[in-house]
Write an enzyme that holds these catalytic residues in place. Structure first.
Site, short mmCIF file in Angstrom:
data_model
loop_
_atom_site.label_atom_id
_atom_site.label_comp_id
_atom_site.label_asym_id
_atom_site.label_seq_id
_atom_site.Cartn_x
_atom_site.Cartn_y
_atom_site.Cartn_z
N HIS A 78 0.86 -1.19 0.00
CA HIS A 78 0.00 0.00 0.00
C HIS A 78 0.89 1.24 0.00
CE1 HIS A 78 -3.65 -2.36 1.70
NE2 HIS A 78 -3.62 -2.37 0.39
N ARG B 177 0.78 4.48 0.36
CA ARG B 177 0.85 5.59 1.31
C ARG B 177 1.39 5.17 2.68
NH1 ARG B 177 -5.67 6.30 1.41
NH2 ARG B 177 -6.26 4.53 2.71
N GLU B 178 1.65 3.88 2.87
CA GLU B 178 2.10 3.41 4.18
C GLU B 178 3.62 3.50 4.27
OE1 GLU B 178 -0.04 -0.33 4.49
OE2 GLU B 178 -1.96 0.71 4.30
N ARG C 31 -5.80 -7.02 -2.44
CA ARG C 31 -7.05 -7.69 -2.81
C ARG C 31 -6.86 -8.48 -4.11
NH1 ARG C 31 -7.55 -5.87 1.42
NH2 ARG C 31 -9.27 -4.77 2.43
N HIS D 42 2.26 -3.45 6.98
CA HIS D 42 1.29 -2.40 6.67
C HIS D 42 1.27 -1.36 7.78
CE1 HIS D 42 -0.79 -4.16 3.12
NE2 HIS D 42 -0.17 -5.24 3.57
N SER D 43 0.52 -0.28 7.53
CA SER D 43 0.40 0.77 8.53
C SER D 43 -1.01 1.34 8.43
CB SER D 43 1.43 1.86 8.23
OG SER D 43 1.16 3.04 8.96
N GLU E 89 0.23 -4.69 11.11
CA GLU E 89 -0.09 -3.25 11.07
C GLU E 89 0.77 -2.54 12.10
OE1 GLU E 89 -2.12 -1.77 8.97
OE2 GLU E 89 -3.36 -3.38 8.17
#
Ligand SMILES: *[C@@H]1O[C@H](CO)[C@@H](O)[C@H](O)[C@H]1NC(C)=O
Ligand SMILES: *[C@@H]1O[C@H](CO)[C@@H](O)[C@H](O)[C@H]1NC(C)=O
Ligand SMILES: *[C@@H]1O[C@H](CO)[C@@H](O)[C@H](O)[C@H]1NC(C)=O
Ligand SMILES: *[C@@H]1O[C@H](CO)[C@@H](O)[C@H](O)[C@H]1NC(C)=O
Length: 426
Positions: free
Chosen positions: A181, A183-184, A254, A306-307, A382
């Site tokens: 992802h 933006r993380e 996904r 992830h974040s 996360e």
């Protein structure tokens, strides 16, 4: 002096222009049932979802971006559907401008002699350069693989770390990826720090007895777009699907082959969770797939970084538990406890659990696909956002990489303690 001021003004103007699209956008914290929060993902920009700790019932809270028009439409919707909400910020552009200024200052203040330091965020070229440098400096244990090109033609690299050149097939393998992802941003520094700790042999047994595959920049197109055009970009930048002119990009998490194509909301190209036109449609997800399959028989642990939200989530995204759920939960708890020992007081403790149970149903995640193809221990991790949520200031990078490394060490030690393969491999 005048020139310096002119420069600063120019910088401020450029920063302003980039984030202008979020001028007057709101951030709201929204809470409600698991289903109601999950439903929002198909329609709105959800920056995070976490369990609502203060409630006894199964509730989630989400950080949601609302444009002024969306605010008019959605606040009444939340009220009609018994969802609570609270204003977090009334001008997202300002948050993003402040963040960019901090990053610029941090990068300027860093040691110009080294390619990267642990107190700033870097672009994808710099990260690739760092990987090549590590490969050149530690040729006996590091191999840098040019694994393939992104949709826009950027090189996706990963490193293989092994004291036995990946030739001892009895050693277990651990696979870690970051920045699926875009933006993380805090995830690549964690992956790079893991690489650095491993090559410098800070825990010698973890390289003597385990082989590692680490992909620190899984989605360079999206990441660059997030750095240069739209800070909140999450997906890839591909345009190979119907509707991609208006809404390019696919949610990499996904796009994997687990219950793919079974949820209508994931087939809208404009949603942040668009699953893509086909399983593994993205060159970026294929890089992860092929890296995982390359050593599948001896891979015991997979972690996708992830974040944010302080969570270690495991299979299955449909709410059922994997057959080895007890081991998965146990290993997760060990990682979480190691991290919690080092966390700052203001961070919540890590939550370990089944992804659908802790949050909501998902399809197409790398965590579920890696479990499905046979890796025993697979997680979505996360990382913490602290009070800054998704725009973690660079000053927090040292804290986050240190505590996360402790978690990885605990996870690796757990792999070594498993009974079903020899640990004396040298
Ligand atoms: C960082 O350095 C660049 C290039 O020298 C300069 O343009 C910029 O203003 C500096 N940023 C800050 C926040 O000082
Ligand atoms: C950077 O390199 C130069 C030349 O090699 C050296 O004089 C200087 O001390 C170095 N700076 C730092 C902060 O290491
Ligand atoms: C492509 O998308 C348009 C609307 O964006 C839709 O009307 C059309 O049926 C789609 N075609 C296919 C083949 O999915
Ligand atoms: C969830 O997926 C797993 C793995 O494919 C499967 O064994 C299980 O039956 C599924 N559970 C439900 C409720 O669909």
């Amino acid at each position: 002096m005048v020139r310096a001021i002119a420069c600063l003004l120019l910088l401020a103007a450029a920063v302003q222009a980039k984030h202008e699209q979020y001028e007057g956008h709101f951030l709201y914290q929204v809470w409600g049932s698991s289903e109601s929060i999950a439903n929002l993902e198909g329609h709105l920009d959800i920056l995070s979802a976490t369990p609502a700790y203060r409630s006894e019932s199964k509730k989630l809270e989400a950080l949601v971006r609302l444009s002024p028009e969306e605010k008019v439409e959605w606040l009444p919707f939340f009220e009609r559907h018994q969802m609570g909400y609270k204003l977090v910020s009334d001008n997202l552009a300002r948050i993003l401008q402040d963040e960019e200024f901090e990053n610029s200052r941090a990068r300027n203040a860093t040691d110009q002699n080294s390619t990267i330091t642990w107190d700033a965020y870097y672009d994808s070229n710099t990260i690739n350069k760092y990987l090549d440098e590590v490969g050149a400096k530690y040729p006996e244990i590091v191999t840098v693989i040019n694994a393939g090109l992104s949709y826009e033609g950027r090189q996706i690299k990963y490193v293989r770390i092994s004291t036995t050149r990946f030739e001892n097939l009895r050693k277990p393998v651990i696979v870690i990826d970051a920045a699926a992802h875009a933006r993380e941003w805090v995830t690549p520094p964690v992956a790079l720090y893991i690489i650095q700790q491993l090559v410098e042999r800070s825990e010698k047994d973890l390289t003597d007895l385990i082989d590692w595959i680490i992909i620190p920049m899984a989605n360079p197109d999206g990441y660059e777009y997030s750095m240069n055009e739209d800070r909140l970009w999450r997906k890839t930048r591909s345009k190979s699907h119907n509707g991609s002119e208006e809404c390019p990009g696919v949610d990499m998490n996904r796009n994997f082959a687990f219950s793919w194509g079974t949820v209508a909301a994931n087939s809208n190209p404009c949603s942040i969770i668009y699953e893509g036109p086909a399983v593994f449609s993205e060159p970026e997800t294929r890089v992860i797939r092929d890296a995982v399959l390359s050593q599948l028989d001896r891979t015991y642990l997979y972690i996708s970084l992830h974040s944010f939200g302080n969570m270690l989530l495991y299979a299955w995204g449909n709410g059922s538990l994997p057959s080895n759920a007890l081991s998965v939960h146990y290993a997760g708890i060990q990682m979480a406890s190691a991290i919690d020992k080092l966390k700052l007081d203001k961070a919540p403790i890590y939550i370990v659990g089944n992804a659908a149970n802790v949050l909501y149903f998902t399809t197409g995640t790398s965590r579920d696909w890696t479990r499905l193809v046979g890796i025993p221990l697979t997680y979505t991790m996360e990382l913490p956002g602290y009070e800054y949520q998704f725009v973690v200031p660079p000053t927090y990078i040292p804290q986050i990489i240190t505590e996360s490394w402790a978690g990885i060490v605990a996870g690796a030690r757990n792999v070594l303690s498993l009974q079903n393969y020899p640990t004396q491999t040298v």
